[in-house]
Design a protein around this motif. Sequence first.
Motif, PDB file in Angstrom:
ATOM      1  N   ARG A 125      41.360  38.813  31.975  1.00 16.25           N
ATOM      2  CA  ARG A 125      42.279  39.108  33.345  1.00 16.25           C
ATOM      3  C   ARG A 125      42.580  40.830  33.510  1.00 16.25           C
ATOM      4  NH1 ARG A 125      47.516  36.195  33.792  1.00 16.25           N
ATOM      5  NH2 ARG A 125      47.594  37.069  35.818  1.00 16.25           N
ATOM      6  N   VAL A 126      43.063  41.378  32.311  1.00 15.50           N
ATOM      7  CA  VAL A 126      43.111  42.713  32.538  1.00 15.50           C
ATOM      8  C   VAL A 126      41.732  43.635  32.714  1.00 15.50           C
ATOM      9  CG1 VAL A 126      43.867  44.772  31.333  1.00 15.50           C
ATOM     10  CG2 VAL A 126      45.244  42.954  31.182  1.00 15.50           C
ATOM     11  N   GLY A 127      40.802  43.012  31.861  1.00 17.87           N
ATOM     12  CA  GLY A 127      39.535  43.638  31.890  1.00 17.87           C
ATOM     13  C   GLY A 127      38.629  43.705  33.223  1.00 17.87           C
ATOM     14  N   ARG A 128      39.153  42.689  34.115  1.00 20.59           N
ATOM     15  CA  ARG A 128      38.571  42.321  35.412  1.00 20.59           C
ATOM     16  C   ARG A 128      39.406  43.392  36.418  1.00 20.59           C
ATOM     17  NH1 ARG A 128      34.514  41.544  38.146  1.00 20.59           N
ATOM     18  NH2 ARG A 128      35.668  40.693  39.726  1.00 20.59           N
ATOM     19  N   ARG A 129      40.728  43.465  36.013  1.00 21.28           N
ATOM     20  CA  ARG A 129      41.309  44.324  37.057  1.00 21.28           C
ATOM     21  C   ARG A 129      41.205  45.752  36.876  1.00 21.28           C
ATOM     22  NH1 ARG A 129      40.612  40.114  40.110  1.00 21.28           N
ATOM     23  NH2 ARG A 129      42.311  38.602  40.326  1.00 21.28           N
ATOM     24  N   VAL A 130      40.742  45.870  35.690  1.00 23.52           N
ATOM     25  CA  VAL A 130      40.613  47.409  35.759  1.00 23.52           C
ATOM     26  C   VAL A 130      39.104  47.865  35.742  1.00 23.52           C
ATOM     27  CG1 VAL A 130      42.711  48.051  34.245  1.00 23.52           C
ATOM     28  CG2 VAL A 130      40.325  47.697  33.208  1.00 23.52           C
ATOM     29  N   GLY A 131      38.205  46.942  36.016  1.00 19.15           N
ATOM     30  CA  GLY A 131      36.947  47.016  36.252  1.00 19.15           C
ATOM     31  C   GLY A 131      36.041  47.379  35.367  1.00 19.15           C
ATOM     32  N   VAL A 132      36.513  46.716  33.940  1.00 22.69           N
ATOM     33  CA  VAL A 132      35.682  46.852  32.657  1.00 22.69           C
ATOM     34  C   VAL A 132      34.647  45.665  32.822  1.00 22.69           C
ATOM     35  CG1 VAL A 132      35.463  47.051  30.461  1.00 22.69           C
ATOM     36  CG2 VAL A 132      37.276  48.241  31.465  1.00 22.69           C
TER      37      VAL A 132
END
Length: 360
Positions: A310-317
């Motif tokens: 979720r964090v990876g998606r939300r920071v565009g990684v």
Amino acid sequence: MLIRATINCPWNRCRFCSMYKGKKFQLRPVEDIKQDIKVARVIQDKIKELSWRSGYGGQVREVAGMVLKNPSNQAMHNVALWLYAGGENAFLQDANSLIMRTNELAEVIRFLSETFPTIKRITSYARSKTAAKKRVEELIELRQAGLSRLHIGLESGYDPLLQYMDKGVTAAEHIKGGRNVVESGISLSEYVLLGLGGKGMWREHAIQTARVLNEIDPDFIRIRTLSISSRIPLHAEVENGNFIRMTDEEILEEEKLLIEHLECHSNYVSDHIANLLQEVEGELPQDKGKMLACIDRFQSLPPEERANFRVGRRVGVYANLDDLDNLHKRQAVEQIIHKLSHDSSQIDEKVIHGLMEGFI
Ligand code: SF4
């Protein structure tokens, strides 16, 4: 190519939208719209001429690329960018061009096609309510003039939610408007807003939206996810506790329910950065199992993997679930989590929402 057939949104009241808030809607005289199209053609001719003079034999792409480095004005920039991208698609702005008189809109579309014979697709936004008021014959006239596709913001098929969000349309009008477009032969994209039901109405939102889509049977179902910046009216409802936001994982449960209830023949497209699982895409009904399996794959990950994704998606990684196996990307996300959680490895839901809004 973007042509402003009308200015702003004639409804402008939806609670989840900030696009045209505070801006007055205007119809434009047909002659003014045609004038914009003529200006675009003059610019294209200049770029073509430059191509001949610079030894590119009339090929515009390379020369458009050079013009883009130092355009003399905004119009030059827009036309050069369009030519650089292939020069085949045109879009009539703003939020609901269909509200124009049919004969006037048809005149604009015909003029655009005649002025740019290379254009292969002309699309526009429309409201269901407006499409419901047009006769199918009028929509056929627009298709014959050259209108290829309409994009409609369905958002939801659940009446109490449509009312709460002040969408200004009922489920029955969504169906009537969508069916009119389908019957006219104009390609139809219906946009669905995941998360719109909040914790209070998500089930009905998913099931009733599927029901309405099944009745319409559009060519495309396009998925968007609700994001709530401080600019939209819904933000105040979140602040005062009337609207309770769903988490990413709850929204996936909602999407699952939506897909399970879809019985149409549409292309399901998840082409937006705000969607957690952009890879949930396919042709309905044959790809339904594959799409649900993708959601299951996420849901069966251990909690820390899901939080990492979720964090990876939300920071565009991350782009998709396979990116979890990319060590380089994974380490980058772990570092971000470490920083955001102040070394506790627990990320607050508000932080993820903040990332999402900031990223968009
Ligand atoms: S109709 Fe579309 S553009 Fe207009 S307020 Fe609603 S969502 Fe925004």
